[in-house]
Design a protein around this motif. Structure first.
Motif, mmCIF file in Angstrom:
data_model
loop_
_atom_site.group_PDB
_atom_site.id
_atom_site.type_symbol
_atom_site.label_atom_id
_atom_site.label_comp_id
_atom_site.label_asym_id
_atom_site.label_seq_id
_atom_site.Cartn_x
_atom_site.Cartn_y
_atom_site.Cartn_z
ATOM 1 N N VAL A 1 -27.718 20.855 -15.009
ATOM 2 C CA VAL A 1 -28.589 21.332 -16.094
ATOM 3 C C VAL A 1 -28.084 22.667 -16.645
ATOM 4 N N ASP A 2 -28.045 22.767 -17.970
ATOM 5 C CA ASP A 2 -27.667 24.022 -18.621
ATOM 6 C C ASP A 2 -28.949 24.688 -19.145
ATOM 7 N N GLY A 3 -29.546 25.498 -18.274
ATOM 8 C CA GLY A 3 -30.820 26.136 -18.619
ATOM 9 C C GLY A 3 -30.690 27.118 -19.770
ATOM 10 N N LYS A 4 -29.495 27.677 -19.925
ATOM 11 C CA LYS A 4 -29.295 28.643 -21.017
ATOM 12 C C LYS A 4 -29.302 27.921 -22.362
ATOM 13 N N ALA A 5 -28.653 26.749 -22.404
ATOM 14 C CA ALA A 5 -28.601 26.004 -23.671
ATOM 15 C C ALA A 5 -30.005 25.526 -24.060
ATOM 16 N N ILE A 6 -30.760 25.011 -23.095
ATOM 17 C CA ILE A 6 -32.134 24.553 -23.399
ATOM 18 C C ILE A 6 -32.953 25.743 -23.894
ATOM 19 N N SER A 7 -32.794 26.879 -23.206
ATOM 20 C CA SER A 7 -33.541 28.079 -23.582
ATOM 21 C C SER A 7 -33.198 28.531 -24.987
ATOM 22 N N ALA A 8 -31.894 28.497 -25.316
ATOM 23 C CA ALA A 8 -31.461 28.977 -26.637
ATOM 24 C C ALA A 8 -32.141 28.167 -27.735
ATOM 25 N N GLU A 9 -32.255 26.850 -27.503
ATOM 26 C CA GLU A 9 -32.871 25.991 -28.507
ATOM 27 C C GLU A 9 -34.366 26.339 -28.667
ATOM 28 N N ILE A 10 -35.043 26.493 -27.553
ATOM 29 C CA ILE A 10 -36.486 26.795 -27.619
ATOM 30 C C ILE A 10 -36.704 28.188 -28.223
ATOM 31 N N ARG A 11 -35.881 29.148 -27.817
ATOM 32 C CA ARG A 11 -36.049 30.519 -28.328
ATOM 33 C C ARG A 11 -35.805 30.569 -29.835
ATOM 34 N N GLY A 12 -34.875 29.728 -30.316
ATOM 35 C CA GLY A 12 -34.629 29.655 -31.763
ATOM 36 C C GLY A 12 -35.894 29.223 -32.500
ATOM 37 N N GLY A 13 -36.577 28.223 -31.951
ATOM 38 C CA GLY A 13 -37.821 27.727 -32.561
ATOM 39 C C GLY A 13 -38.909 28.796 -32.529
ATOM 40 N N LEU A 14 -38.974 29.551 -31.427
ATOM 41 C CA LEU A 14 -39.989 30.618 -31.316
ATOM 42 C C LEU A 14 -39.708 31.722 -32.331
ATOM 43 N N ALA A 15 -38.415 32.077 -32.489
ATOM 44 C CA ALA A 15 -38.048 33.133 -33.440
ATOM 45 C C ALA A 15 -38.463 32.729 -34.858
ATOM 46 N N SER A 16 -38.298 31.440 -35.196
ATOM 47 C CA SER A 16 -38.697 30.985 -36.542
ATOM 48 C C SER A 16 -40.209 31.101 -36.715
ATOM 49 N N GLN A 17 -40.955 30.704 -35.678
ATOM 50 C CA GLN A 17 -42.427 30.799 -35.772
ATOM 51 C C GLN A 17 -42.861 32.240 -36.005
ATOM 52 N N VAL A 18 -42.234 33.165 -35.270
ATOM 53 C CA VAL A 18 -42.602 34.575 -35.387
ATOM 54 C C VAL A 18 -42.245 35.077 -36.788
ATOM 55 N N ARG A 19 -41.050 34.702 -37.250
ATOM 56 C CA ARG A 19 -40.604 35.155 -38.573
ATOM 57 C C ARG A 19 -41.562 34.682 -39.659
ATOM 58 N N ARG A 20 -41.963 33.407 -39.565
ATOM 59 C CA ARG A 20 -42.890 32.865 -40.582
ATOM 60 C C ARG A 20 -44.211 33.630 -40.555
ATOM 61 N N GLY A 21 -44.715 33.929 -39.354
ATOM 62 C CA GLY A 21 -45.990 34.652 -39.232
ATOM 63 C C GLY A 21 -45.885 36.046 -39.825
ATOM 64 N N VAL A 22 -44.793 36.711 -39.536
ATOM 65 C CA VAL A 22 -44.611 38.090 -40.014
ATOM 66 C C VAL A 22 -44.437 38.088 -41.539
ATOM 67 N N THR B 1 -37.740 30.177 -17.177
ATOM 68 C CA THR B 1 -38.943 30.928 -16.802
ATOM 69 C C THR B 1 -39.220 32.001 -17.855
ATOM 70 N N ILE B 2 -38.178 32.721 -18.255
ATOM 71 C CA ILE B 2 -38.363 33.773 -19.271
ATOM 72 C C ILE B 2 -38.739 33.138 -20.615
ATOM 73 N N THR B 3 -38.088 32.023 -20.930
ATOM 74 C CA THR B 3 -38.383 31.364 -22.213
ATOM 75 C C THR B 3 -39.848 30.931 -22.281
ATOM 76 N N MET B 4 -40.374 30.441 -21.162
ATOM 77 C CA MET B 4 -41.775 30.008 -21.165
ATOM 78 C C MET B 4 -42.731 31.202 -21.258
ATOM 79 N N LEU B 5 -42.284 32.359 -20.750
ATOM 80 C CA LEU B 5 -43.079 33.587 -20.921
ATOM 81 C C LEU B 5 -43.148 33.946 -22.416
ATOM 82 N N LEU B 6 -42.013 33.808 -23.099
ATOM 83 C CA LEU B 6 -41.983 34.078 -24.540
ATOM 84 C C LEU B 6 -42.889 33.087 -25.267
ATOM 85 N N ARG B 7 -42.806 31.812 -24.856
ATOM 86 C CA ARG B 7 -43.617 30.784 -25.535
ATOM 87 C C ARG B 7 -45.107 31.037 -25.308
ATOM 88 N N ASN B 8 -45.476 31.374 -24.072
ATOM 89 C CA ASN B 8 -46.895 31.669 -23.798
ATOM 90 C C ASN B 8 -47.364 32.869 -24.621
#
Ligand code: NAP
Length: 289
Positions: A11-32, A271-278
């Motif tokens: 499992v490449d946890g960094k690659a999965i995280s990068a994808e999820i973090r990208g989606g979170l960054a877009s959500q934050v950008r849209r809100g701001v 784990t860190i990515t899910m903290l960001l998502r929460n």
């Protein structure tokens, strides 16, 4: 096929995280862009344990990259429980804070369960408040603990079926073992939870089609404990001769397991990515972003 003849997906946890973090960054950008203030995560650190200090640095960096503001309250290692609770209370009252995390481990004088219970359940991005733990038991929505969320994310993204499968969880802590057991049960796996008093541990582990190891004992799960083709999620972190090792003998599991998380770059980044998502979810619930 011989037991060591299969290809094990690492499992490449960094690659999965990068994808999820990208989606979170877009959500934050849209809100701001729509006029909302950015999300804010507050971290309380008691003392100056080097591992905790380094984890917090990593979390702060990860927050910055998706547009989450971070705030830190540093208390001395000699802080009393009352002082820690007062810091949490002030963050509960602060309308500019969406998520609160109190870094573990805490000094002996401070009871982690008292601290978890003091956090506003709506800002409980670690999912450890008794109300949120109760919501998990009752099957109600609510913030779930980050490492178990990351584990489910890994299994889902690799298409590991859970319904009707035999899952074995090693460890029963409030932060990993118990919540991940309940989350696997919620997904209709047949779950066995093992701990320090479990008899015939190797035999229990051999039954696992999905194995989650969250003990903290270096390489305790031997290669011949693993059922051929099993999905193995190794949460454990130990340092042996300066090297990070998991609860599972990684080298011995290669060629036997169907899928495995490596000691570095596996569960940790999720784990860190899910903290960001929460945190982003708490912000959206608060501000409607
Ligand atoms: P914990 O609170 O120390 O719990 C360990 C669990 O393992 C306990 O339930 C204990 O059983 C059980 N155990 C101990 N010795 C055992 C044995 N010989 N056989 C079977 N079970 C045994 O630990 P935790 O907080 O859940 O963390 C577990 C590991 O995961 C640690 O290495 C931690 O650093 C790591 N971790 C990693 C991440 C990440 O993001 N990568 C996140 C969280 C934790 P009893 O209940 O009977 O004592």
């Amino acid at each position: 096929m011989s037991d060591r003849g299969r290809t094990t997906v690492v499992v490449d946890g960094k690659a999965i995280s990068a994808e999820i973090r990208g989606g979170l960054a877009s959500q934050v950008r849209r809100g701001v862009e729509a006029g909302l203030r950015p999300p804010c995560l507050a971290v309380v650190l008691v003392g100056d344990d080097p591992a905790s200090t380094s984890y917090i640095k990593g979390k702060r960096r990860a927050c910055g990259r998706v547009g989450i503001e971070s705030r830190e309250i540093d208390l001395a290692a000699t802080a009393s429980e009352a002082e820690v609770l007062a810091a949490v209370e002030s963050l509960n009252r602060d309308a500019g804070v969406d998520g609160i995390l109190v870094q573990l481990p805490l000094p002996k004088a401070v009871r982690p369960e008292r601290v978890a219970a003091a956090i506003d359940p709506a800002k409980d991005v670690d999912g450890l408040h008794p109300l949120n733990a109760g919501r998990l038991v009752a099957g109600l929505p609510g913030p779930r603990p980050c490492t178990p969320l990351g584990i489910l994310e890994i299994l889902d993204r690799h298409g590991v079926a859970l319904e009707g499968r035999r899952a074995v969880v090693l460890g029963r802590s409030a932060i990993v073992g118990k919540p991940v057991s309940l989350m696997l049960l919620e997904r209709n796996a047949t779950v066995t939870v093992c701990h320090s008093r479990t008899r015939d541990l190797a035999d229990r582990v051999r039954e696992a089609e999905v194995l989650v190891a969250a003990v903290g004992r270096a390489r305790m799960v031997r290669g011949d404990w693993i059922r051929p083709g099993a999905a193995v999620i190794d949460v454990g972190v130990s340092v042996v001769d300066g090297q990070l090792v998991g609860d599972v003998d990684f080298e011995a599991a290669l060629g036997v397991a169907g899928l495995i998380t490596p000691p570095r770059g596996g569960v940790g980044p999720l784990t860190i990515t899910m903290l960001l998502r929460n945190t982003v979810e708490a912000w959206r619930a608060r501000l409607g972003g």
